[in-house]
Design a protein around this motif. Structure first.
Motif, mmCIF file in Angstrom:
data_model
loop_
_atom_site.group_PDB
_atom_site.id
_atom_site.type_symbol
_atom_site.label_atom_id
_atom_site.label_comp_id
_atom_site.label_asym_id
_atom_site.label_seq_id
_atom_site.Cartn_x
_atom_site.Cartn_y
_atom_site.Cartn_z
ATOM 1 N N VAL A 254 0.953 -1.133 -0.102
ATOM 2 C CA VAL A 254 -0.063 0.053 -0.043
ATOM 3 C C VAL A 254 0.909 1.239 0.032
ATOM 4 O O VAL A 254 0.458 2.200 -0.739
ATOM 5 N N ARG A 255 1.966 1.282 0.814
ATOM 6 C CA ARG A 255 2.927 2.314 0.732
ATOM 7 C C ARG A 255 3.402 2.344 -0.724
ATOM 8 O O ARG A 255 3.619 3.668 -1.248
ATOM 9 N N ARG A 256 3.914 1.579 -1.326
ATOM 10 C CA ARG A 256 4.253 1.585 -2.682
ATOM 11 C C ARG A 256 3.066 2.175 -3.514
ATOM 12 O O ARG A 256 3.339 3.005 -4.551
ATOM 13 N N TYR A 257 2.015 1.807 -3.420
ATOM 14 C CA TYR A 257 0.744 2.119 -4.129
ATOM 15 C C TYR A 257 0.632 4.035 -3.986
ATOM 16 O O TYR A 257 0.477 4.782 -5.060
ATOM 17 N N ALA A 258 0.782 4.232 -2.596
ATOM 18 C CA ALA A 258 0.805 5.759 -2.411
ATOM 19 C C ALA A 258 1.982 6.471 -3.136
ATOM 20 O O ALA A 258 1.584 7.726 -3.731
ATOM 21 N N GLU A 259 3.220 5.993 -3.110
ATOM 22 C CA GLU A 259 4.197 6.675 -3.782
ATOM 23 C C GLU A 259 3.869 6.743 -5.318
ATOM 24 O O GLU A 259 4.156 8.015 -6.120
ATOM 25 N N GLN A 260 3.572 5.743 -5.757
ATOM 26 C CA GLN A 260 3.251 5.754 -7.494
ATOM 27 C C GLN A 260 2.172 6.564 -7.639
ATOM 28 O O GLN A 260 1.828 7.358 -8.859
ATOM 29 N N PHE A 261 0.857 6.492 -6.836
ATOM 30 C CA PHE A 261 -0.012 7.595 -7.006
ATOM 31 C C PHE A 261 0.110 9.101 -6.959
ATOM 32 O O PHE A 261 -0.225 9.831 -7.870
ATOM 33 N N VAL A 262 1.257 9.271 -6.089
ATOM 34 C CA VAL A 262 1.551 10.922 -5.992
ATOM 35 C C VAL A 262 2.359 10.983 -7.060
ATOM 36 O O VAL A 262 2.318 12.175 -7.715
ATOM 37 N N LYS A 263 2.937 10.109 -7.422
ATOM 38 C CA LYS A 263 4.215 10.185 -8.791
ATOM 39 C C LYS A 263 3.126 10.474 -10.037
ATOM 40 O O LYS A 263 3.635 11.346 -10.889
ATOM 41 N N TRP A 264 2.093 9.616 -10.032
ATOM 42 C CA TRP A 264 1.147 10.031 -11.166
ATOM 43 C C TRP A 264 0.627 11.234 -11.259
ATOM 44 O O TRP A 264 0.392 12.116 -12.145
ATOM 45 N N LEU A 265 0.108 11.798 -10.000
ATOM 46 C CA LEU A 265 -0.544 13.137 -10.010
ATOM 47 C C LEU A 265 0.382 14.200 -10.185
ATOM 48 O O LEU A 265 0.146 15.334 -11.171
ATOM 49 N N ASN A 266 1.686 13.995 -9.862
ATOM 50 C CA ASN A 266 2.747 14.959 -10.191
ATOM 51 C C ASN A 266 3.092 15.068 -11.876
ATOM 52 O O ASN A 266 3.449 16.114 -12.368
ATOM 53 N N GLY A 267 2.534 13.981 -12.407
ATOM 54 C CA GLY A 267 2.673 13.989 -13.888
ATOM 55 C C GLY A 267 1.631 14.641 -14.656
ATOM 56 O O GLY A 267 1.680 14.712 -15.963
ATOM 57 N N LEU A 268 0.667 14.940 -14.011
ATOM 58 C CA LEU A 268 -0.710 15.629 -14.658
ATOM 59 C C LEU A 268 -0.788 16.851 -14.892
ATOM 60 O O LEU A 268 0.380 17.778 -14.227
ATOM 61 N N GLU A 269 -1.302 17.512 -15.654
ATOM 62 C CA GLU A 269 -1.051 19.134 -16.001
ATOM 63 C C GLU A 269 -1.992 19.693 -14.953
ATOM 64 O O GLU A 269 -2.994 18.965 -14.287
ATOM 65 N N ALA A 270 -1.653 20.714 -14.527
ATOM 66 C CA ALA A 270 -2.359 21.395 -13.063
ATOM 67 C C ALA A 270 -3.783 21.542 -13.480
ATOM 68 O O ALA A 270 -4.464 21.699 -12.418
ATOM 69 N N ASP A 271 -4.265 21.905 -14.807
ATOM 70 C CA ASP A 271 -5.678 21.933 -14.911
ATOM 71 C C ASP A 271 -6.498 20.928 -15.153
ATOM 72 O O ASP A 271 -7.530 21.238 -15.496
#
Length: 613
Positions: free
Chosen positions: A541-558
């Protein structure tokens, strides 16, 4: 990453340069205005500081043990002779509806056999139809599961047969044999002639009253479907009104039976060939009326007895004895039915008074504090909707008896209620599959329910939550309006909202407003984190959290949003993140996992669950 003229996604697939996201995992690769360039999101400290070795592992309770691999072999409920029909299946429910319809036919028609009229052809046809129906019901009962005393459904065919043999089989077989014997004898009496055949026909009609014994099936069906009716979304007023109708209909049916037998006493005296001057039909001058007129007089006499005003004089001994019995029975009915109806009517009036008092108090508050007329009307409308929703559904906090239940029982209850609705999320589905113990603890300690009335606001853009929670929409519709894109979308059941609050610091990116009455599951981020960090799956689950946040950072802000709907790209992305976190192969055919049906589940005989997604 860009290698020459090729663009390669983080999952290793070559991406079409003209595409906005990866066709395999759904990750967007356009990063002109990415969140990462603006500072980005960081995983919550609780996920970064977690250590797999120094935290206790959640213990399996007695209920969790039933989900262990040792018992999953019998999850289908198949015994030595095979698997029985589920009593909650559509086929069995359809058969039960037919049973209820035929039982109501018997309750209404069988008492009319006391009346002295020639049985119409439709009655004879229905009698043969019922004989065939009840004959087929006996072998079907051998193949239908039953609910045990502990609440579990028994589906093992050998156990089902033993239960039916020890229960109602002898009575059902005796009733079927008696029906066929009486039916054949009745046909022979009709073809014969003379006074003897008339007497035999009347005796056959009386014996057919034994079919009234099957009324016990109504009680069995009412207990069987009590749970189903309990979960119907009926308001308190509708529930009370249905209860009043049920009591009144029951009283009218009882009066129908009493009136038919009172009719029989009068007609029997007229047809006996003795002195009939004392029969009630002669005394009241109704012997010249037709069958319908005599029945109405008898029914009128019955209803008068319920209020203690007998409008017919009794002359014969049989009539007096029966009248005394009816008076005693009516006294008992009057001691039970009127207070019951009075209590139900009091509940209706009390609920209306309390609702009006609350709305009046709200109006006074708005007036005293100078709220504008437009805002006041909106607040009152939303408050009235919230009251309506509260009356339709019973919150767990209002059920005082649940507080007296043992912790393990309440945990099992929460697991059964909440787990099917959480399984639409790939992460929760994987966690529940690999660790039912953790799934039970999450459902018990981290999940609750909330209801939102029409036009109610779930959250607003640019606000943060003091108590971070994630939402799963169970029923109803929400309207989500993005704050920067100013685009609105409809959110329906099967969607989840505000998932980033489980993994990172987050402020809402839009407004979520109910378009109709909604029911939602609420997952507390704090309780979810505490339970996960005590389990053996914290690393995944911790690994999922890290990859989820990494995915968020790869999105455009809008394009950041609070809503995850069952869109193909979002489902692909969530499935990919879950598979990566648990070190498993990415689904080769994602399309099969993007068309979710409403999740369903059933608990089998050994206490385990069978999930269907």
């Amino acid at each position: 990453e860009q290698a020459g003229e090729k663009r390669i996604c983080q999952c290793g697939v070559v991406v079409d340069p003209n595409s906005a996201f990866c066709q395999q995992c759904g990750t967007r690769w356009k990063r002109q205005h990415s969140v990462l360039e603006a500072g980005g999101f960081t995983t919550l400290p609780i996920w970064r500081q977690a250590s797999h070795n120094n935290l206790p592992i959640a213990r399996l309770t007695a209920f969790d043990a039933s989900m262990s691999p040792k018992t999953t072999a019998s999850i289908s409920g198949r015994g030595k002779l095979g698997k029985a029909m589920n009593p909650a299946s559509k086929r069995r429910c359809t058969w039960d509806v037919c049973i209820l319809a035929f039982l109501m036919y018997d309750v209404i028609v069988l008492p009319t056999l006391f009346l002295d009229f020639e049985e119409p052809a439709i009655f004879k046809a229905m009698s043969w139809t019922l004989r065939v129906f009840w004959t087929l019901d006996v072998p079907l009962s051998f193949l239908t599961g039953y609910r045990r005393q502990d609440g579990e459904i028994e589906l093992r065919l050998d156990k089902v047969r033993q239960h039916y043999i020890r229960g109602w089989m002898l009575m059902d077989v005796a009733m079927v044999i008696g029906d066929w014997v009486l039916g054949i004898d009745g046909e022979e009496d009709v073809t014969s002639s003379g006074a003897r055949s008339v007497k035999m026909l009347r005796a056959s009609r009386m014996l057919r009253m034994i079919r009234m014994v099957r009324i016990y099936r109504i009680a069995l069906l009412s207990r069987k479907y009590a749970v189903l009716f309990h979960y119907k979304s009926l308001s308190a007023n509708a529930t009370v009104a249905l209860e009043i109708v049920r009591v009144i209909v029951l009283m009218l049916l009882v009066a129908h039976f009493i009136a038919c037998f009172w009719y029989y006493l009068g007609s029997h005296a007229l047809n006996a060939g003795t002195d009939v001057s004392d029969a009630w039909m002669v005394v009241s001058g109704t012997e010249s009326l037709d069958v319908g007129g005599r029945y109405l007089v008898a029914y009128h006499w019955t209803m008068c007895n319920f209020v203690g005003n007998m409008n017919l004089e009794c002359s014969t001994t049989a009539e007096r004895l029966y009248s005394i019995f009816v008076l005693v029975f009516a006294f008992m009915v009057l001691a039970v039915v009127p207070p019951r109806i009075t209590a139900l009517m009091t509940r209706l009036s009390t609920a209306a008074v309390e609702q009006n008092a609350l709305l009046t108090q709200l109006k006074l508050y708005l007036q005293d504090n100078g709220a504008s007329a437009e805002l006041a009307v909106r607040v009152e409308r939303v408050a009235a909707g919230a009251l309506r929703v509260h009356q339709q559904k019973t919150p767990e906090s209002d059920v005082k008896l649940l507080r007296l239940l043992p912790e393990g029982t309440r945990s099992a209850l929460h697991w059964e209620i909440f787990s099917p609705r959480l399984l639409i999320h790939p992460l929760f589905r994987r966690v529940f599959d690999q660790s039912p113990a953790l799934g039970q603890q999450i459902c018990h300690k981290a999940v609750s329910t909330t209801d939102l009335a029409d036009e109610g606001v779930l959250f607003q853009a640019w606000f943060s939550s003091d108590l971070p929670v994630m939402y799963f929409l169970s029923s109803g519709k929400l309207s989500y309006t993005h704050a920067t894109a100013h685009e609105s979308e409809e959110v329906g059941p099967g969607s989840w909202l505000a998932e980033p609050l489980l993994w990172t610091s987050w402020i809402y990116r839009g407004d979520a407003i109910a378009q109709e009455d909604c029911s939602l599951l609420v997952v507390s981020a704090k309780s979810f984190q505490d339970e996960v960090l005590k389990s053996s799956l914290q690393k995944e689950v911790r690994r999922y959290a890290e990859q989820f946040v990494k995915w968020l950072n790869g999105l455009e802000a809008d394009v950041l949003t609070d809503v995850s709907t069952p869109r193909e790209d979002l489902v692909k992305q969530t499935v990919f993140l879950t598979s990566s976190a648990f070190r498993t192969r990415v689904f080769s055919e994602p399309e099969e996992h993007t068309k979710f049906k409403a999740p369903s589940h059933s608990r089998t005989s050994d206490g385990t669950f069978e999930f269907a997604i």
